[in-house]
Scaffold this motif. Sequence first.
Motif, mmCIF file in Angstrom:
data_model
loop_
_atom_site.group_PDB
_atom_site.id
_atom_site.type_symbol
_atom_site.label_atom_id
_atom_site.label_comp_id
_atom_site.label_asym_id
_atom_site.label_seq_id
_atom_site.Cartn_x
_atom_site.Cartn_y
_atom_site.Cartn_z
ATOM 1 N N ILE A 91 0.853 -1.167 0.000
ATOM 2 C CA ILE A 91 0.000 0.000 0.000
ATOM 3 C C ILE A 91 0.896 1.225 0.000
ATOM 4 O O ILE A 91 1.717 1.403 0.903
ATOM 5 C CB ILE A 91 -0.918 0.023 1.237
ATOM 6 C CG1 ILE A 91 -1.803 -1.235 1.265
ATOM 7 C CG2 ILE A 91 -1.763 1.270 1.257
ATOM 8 C CD1 ILE A 91 -2.608 -1.373 2.524
ATOM 9 N N GLY A 92 0.780 2.082 -0.994
ATOM 10 C CA GLY A 92 1.601 3.279 -1.044
ATOM 11 C C GLY A 92 2.144 3.515 -2.428
ATOM 12 O O GLY A 92 2.088 2.664 -3.304
ATOM 13 N N ASN A 143 8.505 9.358 -0.877
ATOM 14 C CA ASN A 143 9.617 9.190 0.060
ATOM 15 C C ASN A 143 9.304 8.177 1.147
ATOM 16 O O ASN A 143 10.129 7.928 2.024
ATOM 17 C CB ASN A 143 9.958 10.536 0.707
ATOM 18 C CG ASN A 143 10.644 11.470 -0.266
ATOM 19 O OD1 ASN A 143 11.242 11.024 -1.241
ATOM 20 N ND2 ASN A 143 10.550 12.766 -0.017
ATOM 21 N N VAL A 144 8.111 7.625 1.124
ATOM 22 C CA VAL A 144 7.672 6.683 2.148
ATOM 23 C C VAL A 144 7.742 5.262 1.604
ATOM 24 O O VAL A 144 7.349 5.003 0.467
ATOM 25 C CB VAL A 144 6.234 7.012 2.610
ATOM 26 C CG1 VAL A 144 5.738 5.977 3.604
ATOM 27 C CG2 VAL A 144 6.187 8.407 3.220
ATOM 28 N N LEU A 201 10.380 4.732 11.197
ATOM 29 C CA LEU A 201 11.111 5.931 11.602
ATOM 30 C C LEU A 201 11.107 6.975 10.491
ATOM 31 O O LEU A 201 10.811 6.681 9.333
ATOM 32 C CB LEU A 201 12.552 5.554 11.959
ATOM 33 C CG LEU A 201 12.735 4.404 12.966
ATOM 34 C CD1 LEU A 201 14.200 4.034 13.076
ATOM 35 C CD2 LEU A 201 12.135 4.757 14.300
ATOM 36 N N MET A 202 11.449 8.182 10.869
ATOM 37 C CA MET A 202 11.647 9.282 9.926
ATOM 38 C C MET A 202 10.441 9.457 9.001
ATOM 39 O O MET A 202 10.563 9.575 7.781
ATOM 40 C CB MET A 202 12.933 9.071 9.119
ATOM 41 C CG MET A 202 14.180 8.984 9.991
ATOM 42 S SD MET A 202 15.694 8.607 9.079
ATOM 43 C CE MET A 202 15.841 10.114 8.099
ATOM 44 N N GLY A 203 9.244 9.426 9.613
ATOM 45 C CA GLY A 203 8.028 9.667 8.855
ATOM 46 C C GLY A 203 7.707 8.610 7.821
ATOM 47 O O GLY A 203 7.018 8.882 6.838
ATOM 48 N N GLY A 204 8.193 7.389 8.017
ATOM 49 C CA GLY A 204 7.929 6.308 7.075
ATOM 50 C C GLY A 204 9.047 6.058 6.100
ATOM 51 O O GLY A 204 8.949 5.147 5.257
ATOM 52 N N MET A 205 10.151 6.822 6.182
ATOM 53 C CA MET A 205 11.268 6.622 5.262
ATOM 54 C C MET A 205 12.114 5.402 5.637
ATOM 55 O O MET A 205 12.800 4.835 4.782
ATOM 56 C CB MET A 205 12.159 7.868 5.237
ATOM 57 C CG MET A 205 11.522 9.087 4.609
ATOM 58 S SD MET A 205 12.619 10.523 4.695
ATOM 59 C CE MET A 205 14.022 9.941 3.740
ATOM 60 N N LYS A 251 14.176 4.400 2.517
ATOM 61 C CA LYS A 251 13.985 5.221 1.318
ATOM 62 C C LYS A 251 14.776 6.503 1.562
ATOM 63 O O LYS A 251 14.293 7.475 2.138
ATOM 64 C CB LYS A 251 12.490 5.511 1.140
ATOM 65 C CG LYS A 251 12.089 5.917 -0.273
ATOM 66 C CD LYS A 251 12.037 4.719 -1.200
ATOM 67 C CE LYS A 251 11.566 5.119 -2.606
ATOM 68 N NZ LYS A 251 10.116 5.357 -2.673
ATOM 69 N N LEU A 252 16.059 6.470 1.189
ATOM 70 C CA LEU A 252 16.959 7.574 1.517
ATOM 71 C C LEU A 252 16.485 8.869 0.875
ATOM 72 O O LEU A 252 16.544 9.934 1.492
ATOM 73 C CB LEU A 252 18.375 7.244 1.059
ATOM 74 C CG LEU A 252 18.932 5.889 1.537
ATOM 75 C CD1 LEU A 252 20.338 5.694 1.018
ATOM 76 C CD2 LEU A 252 18.882 5.785 3.048
ATOM 77 N N THR A 253 16.055 8.763 -0.374
ATOM 78 C CA THR A 253 15.407 9.866 -1.074
ATOM 79 C C THR A 253 14.316 9.229 -1.931
ATOM 80 O O THR A 253 14.126 7.998 -1.913
ATOM 81 C CB THR A 253 16.387 10.630 -1.985
ATOM 82 O OG1 THR A 253 16.750 9.788 -3.091
ATOM 83 C CG2 THR A 253 17.645 11.040 -1.237
#
Length: 805
Positions: A48-49, A54-55, A593-597, A647-649
């Motif tokens: 899903i996504g 970036n997620v 972490l990091m908003g899903g990244m 997902k670094l970027t």
Amino acid sequence: MKSTATQAFRRARAPIQLAILTLLAGIGAAHAQDVAQAQAAPALSKSIGSADSNVIPEVVVTATKRSTPLQKTPIAITAINAAALQDNHVQTIQDVVNLVPGFQATGQGDHGVITMTLRGIGNDSAKTEYADPEVASFVDGIYSPRPEGATSLLFDLEAIEVLRGPQGTLWGRNSTVGAVNMQTTKPVIGERSGSVEAGMGDYKRLGTRGAVNIPLGETAALRIAAVHEQHDGYIDYQKLPSISLADQRAAFKAGGGKDADFRPINPNLFVAGGPKYGAQDQTAVRLSLLWNIARDVKWNVSYEKFADRGTPSMNLLQNPRAGTDLWSTLADVAPTLKRDTDAIRSRLEYTINDSLALHYIAGVSRFSGSSTFDQDGGAAVPTSFATGATYQANNTVSSNYKNHSHELELQSLGKQDIDWQLGLYYAAEKNDIRFDIPIFSGTQEGTVNWQGSFIQPKETVASSAAFGQATWNATEKLHLTGGLRYTKDKRTNEGGNGYTWNGDKNVAQVPLSPSIDPRIPGQGYSPGSPSNDGVYHGSKVTGLVRVNYELDRSNMVYASVATGYKSGGLQDGGRPYGAETLTNYEIGSKSTLMGGMVKVNNAAYYSDFKDFQFSAPVTNPDGTRGLATNNAEGATVWGLESEIAAKLTRDDKLQLTLAYTRAKLGKLIGGTNDYTLPVCTVPGISTCLDVSGNAMPHAPKFSMQLQYQHTFELAGGATVVPRISTHYETASWLSVFNLGEGDRQKAYTRTDLGLRYTNNKWWVDAFVRNVADKNIKTSAGNSFGPYMAQYLPPRTIGFNTGVDF
């Protein structure tokens, strides 16, 4: 010549530093993802996504037989989606191992099957009807009881889920240390779509596959998928060295031969051409139907046909003879492999109301196979037709399996204070096999060293179970789970026996072949005593207690105690062996972490085995041979696992898996024909070794897999994606005997490279696997003198291209 199977088908920056920081931040933390409450399980996993955000997309899994988000599922589980399977060119389970922490898969040559090890526990002899695996394999939730099911060509898959740790409550017997569930792609109602691809590579590799989704009105859809893969064998044939007649005669006389019986070595006995060992020639087709029979009734049913006309892998000299290459053999048995599988799988779902559903999952499959295999592997060059070497063939004349299974599940739906499910299960197998082993001194025109045939005309397995599991959602954050399963097993052997060469001087000494029926008197064979007739009964209760707590919307921790079970059974002579059991203690964390990244999953476990089953081919004191299974007093395994996805970027993606494993065998006196062992003082075994306390095989202390890819955007919406995948692991033993360097795979690093170009709906993907051309052993033995081994494939290169429509 084209095989039958072939003809049938012809119709960013600093990713390492960030990964290390992520790992440090994630140790001791746990995952959770803020997604909707899961509903009743469909028979597939999905993401899903958006792939270009970036997620990291959330993955939905079916490990608990419900559809739940991976980050909210309190189990150590690796979910590999269709894109990852394609990027890693996954064709068999052996291609999956580097993607899962603590997972190993080894090829077993004489039967052409793959056996699996997870968290340091497996059974290399789980390649016949006598030994069951500790890692259970499922397709669409339906158990595949024989190892041939795990080696079928993997294609048109939605995902593969690897569940680590005992899964005895929901998934049943033989999932002692884990389960692998392969989810096929299902039809989609109202959609007309498809894909086709083809590829080439070295070793004359040719491959093609495709799928099409066809809507059938407003309530049904059909999906047709097919695949064919072939390549030449990796192993060349050596020429028989030139030996003068004088030297042959002298060697024959020194071995006790008489001049009148002498004959020159026949060079035509050695394979010079034809299919090579290690070749692939596999074809499969699957027809899947989805039918919404009524508003509340849905039926998924599929038929799959698989055909294999490749060849087995080969035992190779670890230290080649002068003037020969590692990837070559002096073969006196031409390789053949014939495997055909038909399977029907069905899932019927009835939504009774908004809070209750009933599912009926059933499967029927049939397997038939045969093979010929050069067991001695040309370990020595004959000095005469009857001296200097050993000829041994391991030939499966026929092998047939039929099985069916039925599971009825009743489960709650929606958001409840208590989520629960109840189930009934029944499965049955009927097997038969004939397996021949001719062993001659020198060449197959020499004298009989030993030869015999194992014939089992009927073996049956029946297993029934009742299970239940419930989760009390005590609060929005605290969840308590408990489950029990009662399993009852029955195994029977009827009419089976081993028939051994009796030295009758009135019968010509020729290698045993399908044209000879050793059961008929006067053929030169005598039956063993006693026969294999027998009945085994066993039962076991397995269970699960688990607590998981959501620290916040992005972090969850869990702890569990679970038990697994593998039934006992019968071996040669009708002798029983006992069941093995496992208690696993585990704590874990799942963190977003990091908003899903970044997502980090960790697990620490300790497993206590009782009566661990060890199976191996043995020679009995009376000279007969067979496969023996003994129960060790136990085994202990503990370890740590971590999976990191980042997902670094928007264009940079990194994945890292880490595993630390310590697996130690309990008290066991082990025997085998695969190694040269001392004479045994234990009654009933000819040669043996005390392996108590030894390290378990295929269990490196540390292993790591790092994958990184970057997406380059081109004009017109096209993309180029280079990727690198590197696997490292420390040294590991190849058997429980721990016999030194020949019985050991040293530490190694293996790297794969890929480059994918995509333009709208068509793409080209080039790859290099095993870039450094490392020789990586998967099994070993020295029963013919020098150490031999089987290996993972050498370096291979190729490309695939395809289009979606």
